[in-house]
Design a protein around this motif. Structure first.
Motif, PDB file in Angstrom:
ATOM      1  N   CYS A  65      22.647 -30.115   4.680  1.00 22.68           N
ATOM      2  CA  CYS A  65      23.262 -29.899   6.009  1.00 22.68           C
ATOM      3  C   CYS A  65      24.419 -30.716   6.080  1.00 22.68           C
ATOM      4  N   GLN A  98      23.625 -25.186   0.711  1.00 23.30           N
ATOM      5  CA  GLN A  98      24.333 -26.012   1.489  1.00 23.30           C
ATOM      6  C   GLN A  98      24.841 -25.333   2.705  1.00 23.30           C
ATOM      7  N   LEU A  99      24.724 -25.760   3.959  1.00 22.63           N
ATOM      8  CA  LEU A  99      24.565 -25.251   5.129  1.00 22.63           C
ATOM      9  C   LEU A  99      25.626 -25.986   6.163  1.00 22.63           C
ATOM     10  N   MET A 101      27.166 -27.128   9.389  1.00 23.57           N
ATOM     11  CA  MET A 101      26.436 -27.046  10.454  1.00 23.57           C
ATOM     12  C   MET A 101      27.375 -26.812  11.716  1.00 23.57           C
ATOM     13  N   GLY A 106      25.279 -22.207  10.966  1.00 23.31           N
ATOM     14  CA  GLY A 106      25.047 -23.306  10.942  1.00 23.31           C
ATOM     15  C   GLY A 106      24.601 -23.823  12.297  1.00 23.31           C
ATOM     16  N   ARG A 109      21.292 -22.380  13.700  1.00 25.05           N
ATOM     17  CA  ARG A 109      20.215 -22.912  12.775  1.00 25.05           C
ATOM     18  C   ARG A 109      19.800 -24.189  13.493  1.00 25.05           C
ATOM     19  N   ASN A 110      21.004 -24.910  13.823  1.00 24.72           N
ATOM     20  CA  ASN A 110      20.836 -26.450  14.502  1.00 24.72           C
ATOM     21  C   ASN A 110      19.986 -26.532  15.646  1.00 24.72           C
ATOM     22  N   PHE A 113      16.676 -27.021  13.676  1.00 26.57           N
ATOM     23  CA  PHE A 113      16.800 -28.100  12.684  1.00 26.57           C
ATOM     24  C   PHE A 113      17.282 -29.497  13.526  1.00 26.57           C
ATOM     25  N   VAL A 115      19.584 -31.488  13.802  1.00 24.88           N
ATOM     26  CA  VAL A 115      20.545 -32.319  12.756  1.00 24.88           C
ATOM     27  C   VAL A 115      21.429 -33.140  13.525  1.00 24.88           C
ATOM     28  N   TYR A 118      25.117 -36.588   9.426  1.00 24.10           N
ATOM     29  CA  TYR A 118      25.387 -36.071   7.960  1.00 24.10           C
ATOM     30  C   TYR A 118      25.795 -36.923   6.822  1.00 24.10           C
TER      31      TYR A 118
END
Length: 462
Positions: A65, A98-99, A101, A106, A109-110, A113, A115, A118
């Motif tokens: 991420c 590799q995403l 974010m 991204g 998805r976050n 996730f 996140v 980084y």
């Protein structure tokens, strides 16, 4: 013809195809080895597709991420993931992706996730269940060890290890705690409010001692702590009173304060400047220290060793000088075109003209300096197209764009003494006063407003 020579000649001719064949095989083998000598392979596709690929290959999924503005993320991509040993392990056991974010899928998805730092590396089993994660940059061997632990079902760093590390840090802090013995028999300082600097130098010459100048300020917490703890310790006092004429200067209020700060280029507080009896600089110590730490720093300074802060500052200046020389060696005749963004930019790079125009409109002036690297490109492509940032800048500033890789841009960098760190934003208030420059990518309107307001509202201590 000599019979022996004939036999050798025939034998040589018979061996030539074998040698040629062996050579060809060697070249093919070398080419194949070169092809196999690659780092971590990253899956091109969506998270859902990567998960399906992991299930198909009976592997785990590792998601890197990252963001475009993240320096450590870029370091990992350029320096860690190309490693052959790491690549072999990762490619064998994981499907890696590799995403970004902040773009594409991204942000969506976050929401799951969560996140917040980084880079973050998240590991999933083939069914999409999170196994583990860890944050931050890591070198090849460290990254490999963490992945091996996760593959075994272990935590990348156990709670016990974290607890042990915290306990060790606590014990170290206790060990370094200041200890004052025989309070009142510490350092004898001549006060800058009572004695002028010239008289202190005269005393140093008479006593054949060096002068230690303590640059301090009433608003400096670290300075006040040194006065209340370290300088009241007998051991430090004995050492300093024997070696120096000690002179304490309040940089804001003493008669010689501001002049000495400017003369010796003092940029951080506290700074302890060691001068020869003739007034020339011998060495300096920057920053506060507990008793043991300061005694060690003082000993090193007397031996002529460079203070760590001073060394870092010197190395930074050397790196900036090298970067500037490299940039100036490849200057272009024409600057690149001002990008078309939601932020409105003035034409040209005449900053003086920009200052006058901003004053006439009673606006601030923001001058954006770019060197075209990935951080600058991020600001140009994303930050300046953010609706919040564009609204803030267009309402409160006139904006200018400076390409530092052009001859015109380099002249502006030199004139305003811009450090060799881009991108950066040079700010002038509505009165045309230079308020310094801010660095970084400043990705949101709130970040930019907070940073710019701090510069625009800054008032030096009088």
């Amino acid at each position: 013809m000599n019979r022996k020579f004939l036999i050798l000649t025939v034998a040589s001719l018979l061996m030539m195809p074998m040698i040629s064949s062996a050579s060809s095989m060697s070249q093919v083998q070398q080419t194949k080895e070169a092809e196999n000598a690659k780092g971590t392979e990253f899956f091109k596709g969506s998270f859902k597709e990567a998960l399906a690929e992991a299930k198909k290959e009976n592997k785990k999924l590792m998601v890197d991420c990252y963001t475009l503005w993240c320096g450590p993320c870029r370091f990992m991509s350029k320096n860690v993931f190309p490693d052959e040993k790491l690549g072999k392990f990762m490619n064998e056991h994981f499907v890696c992706m590799q995403l970004d974010m902040e773009h594409g899928e991204g942000p969506e998805r976050n929401k799951t996730f969560q996140v917040t730092a980084y880079p973050t590396f998240i590991f999933f089993d083939a069914d999409g269940k999170e196994m583990s994660r860890f944050e931050g940059m890591a070198m090849q061997d460290d990254f490999l060890k963490r992945c091996e632990r996760i593959l075994k079902g272990e935590a990348p760093i156990s709670k016990e290890d974290i607890q042990k590390e915290k306990q060790e840090e606590k014990q170290q802090r206790v060990a370094e705690k200041d200890t004052i013995i025989d309070e009142g028999k510490g350092v004898n300082f001549i006060k800058g409010s009572e004695v002028r600097f010239a008289d202190v130098l005269a005393q140093a010459k008479r006593e054949n001692k060096r002068v230690l100048v303590d640059f301090w300020a009433t608003w400096c917490h670290a300075c006040m702590k040194m006065n209340k703890t370290t300088f009241r310790d007998t051991r430090v006092g004995n050492m300093m009173n024997y070696s120096f004429v000690n002179y304490a200067v309040d940089v804001d209020h003493d008669a010689d304060g501001k002049e000495l700060v400017e003369k010796f280029n003092i940029k951080a507080f506290p700074t302890y400047l060691i001068l020869n009896p003739d007034g020339t600089e011998y060495n300096r110590i920057v920053g506060s220290n507990p008793v043991e730490g300061f005694a060690k720093a003082l000993t090193n300074a007397l031996l002529g060793k460079e203070d760590q802060y001073t060394m870092m500052e010197r190395m930074q200046k050397e790196a900036e000088a090298k970067a500037k020389a490299e940039r100036q060696a490849n200057l272009t005749a024409s600057p690149k075109a001002t990008p078309k963004t939601k932020v409105k930019f003035m034409a040209g790079m005449d900053v003086e003209k920009g200052i006058k125009a901003a004053k006439a409109k009673k606006k601030n002036l923001m001058v954006f300096f770019t060197d075209g690297d990935y951080k600058s490109e991020y600001v140009e492509k994303y930050s300046f197209n953010d609706a919040g940032i564009a609204d803030y800048l267009n309402k409160n500033f006139l904006c200018m764009f400076v390409d530092v890789k052009s001859k015109q841009g380099d002249a502006v960098v030199t004139k305003y003494e811009i450090a060799e760190s881009f991108p950066c934003f040079l700010l002038f208030n509505s009165k045309g006063e230079n308020k310094g420059y801010a660095g970084g990518t400043l990705r949101t309107a709130d970040m930019m407003k907070e940073n710019f307001d701090m510069h625009l509202n800054y008032v030096p201590n009088k």
